[in-house]
Design an enzyme around this catalytic site. Structure first.
Site, PDB file in Angstrom:
ATOM      1  N   GLY A 241      10.107  14.342 -23.010  1.00 18.84           N
ATOM      2  CA  GLY A 241       8.843  13.964 -23.605  1.00 18.84           C
ATOM      3  C   GLY A 241       8.857  13.680 -25.089  1.00 18.84           C
ATOM      4  O   GLY A 241       7.872  13.172 -25.637  1.00 18.84           O
ATOM      5  N   GLU A 279      15.369  17.072 -20.238  1.00 18.59           N
ATOM      6  CA  GLU A 279      15.454  15.732 -19.651  1.00 18.59           C
ATOM      7  C   GLU A 279      14.977  14.654 -20.620  1.00 18.59           C
ATOM      8  O   GLU A 279      13.953  13.999 -20.397  1.00 18.59           O
ATOM      9  CB  GLU A 279      14.615  15.679 -18.369  1.00 18.59           C
ATOM     10  N   PRO A 280      15.688  14.425 -21.717  1.00 14.83           N
ATOM     11  CA  PRO A 280      15.267  13.375 -22.648  1.00 14.83           C
ATOM     12  C   PRO A 280      15.410  11.996 -22.020  1.00 14.83           C
ATOM     13  O   PRO A 280      16.367  11.715 -21.300  1.00 14.83           O
ATOM     14  CB  PRO A 280      16.225  13.553 -23.823  1.00 14.83           C
ATOM     15  N   GLY A 281      14.466  11.149 -22.283  1.00 18.60           N
ATOM     16  CA  GLY A 281      14.515   9.768 -21.785  1.00 18.60           C
ATOM     17  C   GLY A 281      14.238   8.805 -22.908  1.00 18.60           C
ATOM     18  O   GLY A 281      15.143   8.248 -23.519  1.00 18.60           O
ATOM     19  N   ARG A 282      12.955   8.625 -23.237  1.00 18.78           N
ATOM     20  CA  ARG A 282      12.558   7.681 -24.283  1.00 18.78           C
ATOM     21  C   ARG A 282      13.304   7.934 -25.593  1.00 18.78           C
ATOM     22  O   ARG A 282      13.826   7.012 -26.218  1.00 18.78           O
ATOM     23  CB  ARG A 282      11.047   7.800 -24.510  1.00 18.78           C
ATOM     24  N   CYS A 348       0.291 -15.472 -18.452  1.00 19.74           N
ATOM     25  CA  CYS A 348      -1.115 -15.869 -18.322  1.00 19.74           C
ATOM     26  C   CYS A 348      -2.064 -14.682 -18.379  1.00 19.74           C
ATOM     27  O   CYS A 348      -2.820 -14.418 -17.430  1.00 19.74           O
ATOM     28  CB  CYS A 348      -1.318 -16.662 -17.029  1.00 19.74           C
ATOM     29  N   GLU A 349      -2.016 -13.945 -19.465  1.00 25.41           N
ATOM     30  CA  GLU A 349      -2.919 -12.835 -19.717  1.00 25.41           C
ATOM     31  C   GLU A 349      -3.201 -12.788 -21.214  1.00 25.41           C
ATOM     32  O   GLU A 349      -2.278 -12.880 -22.026  1.00 25.41           O
ATOM     33  CB  GLU A 349      -2.294 -11.489 -19.298  1.00 25.41           C
ATOM     34  N   TYR A 377      11.997   1.902 -21.272  1.00 26.56           N
ATOM     35  CA  TYR A 377      10.981   1.426 -20.332  1.00 26.56           C
ATOM     36  C   TYR A 377      10.778  -0.084 -20.312  1.00 26.56           C
ATOM     37  O   TYR A 377      10.107  -0.592 -19.411  1.00 26.56           O
ATOM     38  CB  TYR A 377       9.640   2.149 -20.559  1.00 26.56           C
TER      39      TYR A 377
END
Length: 419
Positions: A241, A279-282, A348-349, A377
């Site tokens: 986190g 659990e490091p991710g980002r 197209c947004e 991500y």
């Protein structure tokens, strides 16, 4: 603009003519060889971060291990780096199990997560010897008891809602009361008792995760006491986190500062001989990568729109939870003057915005535009919206580029059609 360079992977620089260099490779050379958009990963920065996490954790709590949250960048080559650096892998679905195995992981070092794990995925985990399955509720137990063969034992953790609400976007909060993930303490206690009497499951410990892109260490540490209150276990998985630095304004704790606070809470509450998993991710991968785009068109009016050849097809973070990024012109990062523009994508947004309100130096059609801190991500959530072909991933190290994921072809887009 020297501040912008600080957001790129460690070791990045500018050449004599002002061109951005990542991992010893010029951005224009990478664009020529691999096309744009292209996601560029500085391999040594990635490895250095993995080593930093492992060294800092084991120095504070010897019976511990770092498990990379693969969902942040579930590319086989990235997972392989983590395996080579001695980390485990956290996976959250069948595809991540397969890429983890392809990356060469010892299955005993895999931790499987998921709030709605299918029978197929749990069977894959059991058949391949996944070390820990994080049980998210009674249905996981039902399925596992039906899947695990007689005479075999599957080690499990129980995911607990710690009741911690951190200061981050609501879409990436996971540890608050009412979360779809895990069980409230009373329900977790009841499930733990059930597992203790299971002939096919072994209760190893508990798990909690507060959320993502959290820029203070204390909320992450606040999850420790609720886990400890459930009893003494062999393993306490404290999740991940920790936030990453995307902009000049972001000041996340260093790994050392984060672990000082987290392990202080562990010493206060947990058995001294228990194993701790994080659990490091980002925070492991975000700043190890950058994306190179080409400017396709510029519209000058009340707002100056600089449109590039990518967008929410390769970076959904902005539309998903308003993540702020920065950007620059690859050949003019050191320029001191600029004009405020909005960098938009080709999809197209109206929400297809990469950076709203960023200073670029004299942007022109065909310029290369670079966005730092795209390692987390962006690859994970890449998509085919508007017939978009997902972009390649290139590792760079010591001036040598290496393609690890090719760009999709037009034929790939129709590969699943059956009529």
């Amino acid at each position: 603009m020297s501040q912008l360079l600080d957001l790129f992977p460690p070791g990045s620089a500018t050449d004599a003519d002002g061109m951005l260099i990542i991992g010893g490779c010029r951005a224009d050379d990478l664009a020529t060889e691999f096309g744009t958009p292209v996601l560029v990963v500085a391999e040594e920065a990635l490895r250095g971060r993995a080593r930093e996490y492992a060294d800092e954790l084991i120095g504070r709590w010897p019976n511990s291990r770092v498990v990379f949250a693969s969902k942040a960048f579930p590319c086989t080559a990235v997972q392989r780096v983590m395996v080579e650096e001695g980390l485990g892998l956290d996976v959250a679905g069948g595809g991540e199990i397969l890429t983890a195995l392809k990356a060469g992981i010892d299955p005993a070092l895999i931790v499987l997560h998921g709030n709605a794990k299918t029978t197929e995925e749990l069977t894959m985990a059991v058949d391949n010897g996944v070390g820990l399955v994080v049980v998210d509720g009674p249905d996981d137990v039902d399925r596992l008891e039906a899947i695990v063969p007689a005479g075999r034992i599957q080690d499990v953790l129980v995911r607990v809602i710690p009741g911690v609400t951190a200061d981050t976007h609501a879409h990436v909060l996971t540890g608050h009361e009412g979360s779809k993930f895990g069980l409230a303490p009373a329900a977790a206690t009841a499930l733990i008792r059930r597992i203790d009497h299971s002939p096919r499951l072994r209760m190893r410990g508990v798990h909690a995760h507060v959320g993502s892109q959290i820029l203070q260490a204390q909320p992450l540490a606040d999850a420790v006491a609720p886990l400890a209150a459930l009893g003494d276990f062999d393993i306490y998985d404290l999740g991940g986190g920790l936030g990453a630095r995307y902009t000049w304004a972001d000041q996340p704790p260093t790994v050392s500062e984060y672990l000082d606070v987290l392990i202080a809470a562990a010493r206060d509450h947990l058995p001294p001989d228990a194993q701790i998993i994080i659990e490091p991710g980002r925070s492991m991968v975000a700043t190890s990568a950058a994306t190179i785009y080409r400017v396709i068109t510029i519209k000058r009016g009340q707002t100056i729109f600089v449109a590039v050849d990518g967008g929410m097809g390769d970076n959904l973070e902005v539309a998903l939870f308003d993540q702020r990024f920065e950007a620059g012109i690859a050949s003019r990062l050191n320029a001191t003057d600029g004009e405020t523009v909005t960098v938009v994508g080709r999809h197209c947004e109206s929400g297809d915005i990469l950076v709203d309100g960023v200073s670029l130096n004299a942007p022109r059609v065909d310029d290369l535009l670079v966005v730092p801190a795209t390692g987390a991500y962006c690859y994970t959530m890449s998509n085919n919206y508007n017939g978009n072909r997902r972009i390649p991933v290139v590792f760079v190290a010591s001036g040598t580029p290496r393609l690890v994921v090719r760009r999709e072809t037009w034929d790939d887009l129709a590969a699943r059609d059956v009529s």
